[in-house]
Design an enzyme around this catalytic site. Structure first.
Site: not given
Ligand code: G3I
Length: 372
Positions: A172, A279
């Site tokens: 991220e 994910e």
């Protein structure tokens, strides 16, 4: 396969999306018209093992709490061939306030994976959201900070060398809407992009064989973020970062425009690197009012699962790193625990609270079976 053909939504995957509905004895339109439930049709029980239908690793996230749940362990070991620690191989679990390491929980997960012959995926080494007290204390002392990050990565990656096949080295790094790169304790001490380069170099130093990935979210939801992410990957590769794969988290919801998931995977694959759908979950909630009956939301959810799997199956085999859902049973989902969990009734995964397969599971199974 010609490029044009590679880009077309895979006919079979689209059938699979319909297939999940077809199993219900009705098509999307019919379901919406008649409100028929997708649970009305007889299905093979137990459902097929997805890992046996897939020619690539099928993963889910794991925690020590789940390992101790025999129903979960039975479902996970039947369905999956890879596991990712949901949180216990991160700094928040390993790096103690005094700067020492506690591998107790991480080791339990590694031991479970080894015992059950599951591939272990390492998640994650450097994440802006993980800035524990041991690092905060040396914030500003660049040399000490660099040494601490290097020692952490060498210790963690070195400990699972030969078992963890890969690591999310940087997680991220791009800002929420893709305006740029996140400002964080790592960028402030080691440099905006240099911290990423260093993290990859340290991970490579610790394990010359592991596949090293960069991972991010909303790459399908926010095209501007995907573009910023891709420019970052390109720059890091040009600077020699040993990036061996790209993780696209794919936390989506049923309102994601059809085709957005496919476009993201196709564009991210343009580097030629392996892709990890890392994910995946498909929330029934999202940011808008949706008054459809739950069964129709579940059908829409099945369509998103089918689309993402179809896009993944359209990748060349060498680029299908792994396909991971962020959980198996709805009740285990982070979306039931997150601050914006709302009324706690979200059902983002492919098995319900009791471990029964949902339309989303059958969408994955259909997509895989049509390609066998
Ligand atoms: O269960 C323990 C409890 O025993 C302990 O006393 C307590 C002490 O803080 O922690 C509890 O664990 C929490 C864990 O979730 C299980 O609920 C951790 O505090 C909490 O930090 C952890 O949150 C995880 C989060 O990442 C931060 O690590 C979520 O489970 C996990 O789903 C989430 O996953 C992230 C990915 O790593 C990156 N992509 C986004 C994704 C969702 O946010």
């Amino acid at each position: 396969m010609t490029q044009g053909a590679a880009n077309r939504p895979h006919r079979r995957a689209l059938l699979a999306a319909g297939g999940a509905l077809a199993l219900s004895g009705c098509g999307r339109g019919q379901a919406e018209a008649s409100g028929a439930t997708l649970y009305d049709v007889p299905r093979p029980d137990p459902p097929p093992a997805l890992k046996e239908l897939a020619g690539f690793p099928l993963g889910t996230c794991v925690s020590t709490g789940l390992i101790d749940d025999p129903d979960w362990a039975t479902l996970a070991t039947r369905q999956c061939s890879q596991v990712t620690a949901e949180w216990e191989m991160k700094m928040e679990s390993i790096l103690k306030d005094d700067g020492t390491f506690d591998f107790t929980r991480a080791d339990r997960i590694a031991a479970f994976a080894q015992r059950e012959d599951l591939r272990l995926f390492g998640h994650t080494l450097v994440w802006y959201a993980q800035d524990p007290p041991a690092l905060k204390r040396i914030d500003g002392d660049k040399r000490a900070f660099d040494n601490a990050v290097r020692n952490y990565i060498l210790a963690v990656v070195g400990r699972y060398r030969g078992q963890a096949v890969a690591w999310d080295v940087v997680n991220e790094a791009v800002t929420e809407h893709g305006e740029g790169l996140r400002d964080c304790i790592y960028s402030r001490n080691l440099g905006q992009e240099d911290y990423m380069l260093l993290a990859f170099q340290y991970a490579r130093e610790a394990d010359p064989q592991a596949v090293l990935l960069i991972n991010d979210y909303n790459l399908e939801v926010t095209p501007a973020k995907r573009a910023t992410f891709m420019r970052l990957v390109e720059r890091l590769l040009k600077r020699g970062a040993p990036i061996g794969g790209i993780g696209t988290q794919t936390h989506i919801d049923i309102h994601l425009p059809p085709g957005a998931g496919r476009t993201a995977i196709r564009e991210l694959a343009s580097f030629g690197l392996p892709i990890h759908v890392s994910e995946l979950d498909v929330s029934l909630r999202g940011d808008r009012m949706d008054l459809r009956p739950r069964e129709q939301k579940l059908a829409a959810q099945a369509g998103r699962y089918a689309e993402v799997m179809g896009a993944f199956l359209d990748l060349p085999p060498r680029q299908r790193f792994a396909f991971t859902t962020w959980g198996l049973r709805d009740k285990d989902s982070w979306l039931r625990r997150s601050p914006n969990a709302g009324d706690g009734t979200d059902a983002p995964l492919t098995f319900d609270d009791h471990g029964h397969a949902k339309p989303g599971f059958w969408a994955l199974a259909d997509a895989l079976q049509t390609r066998r």
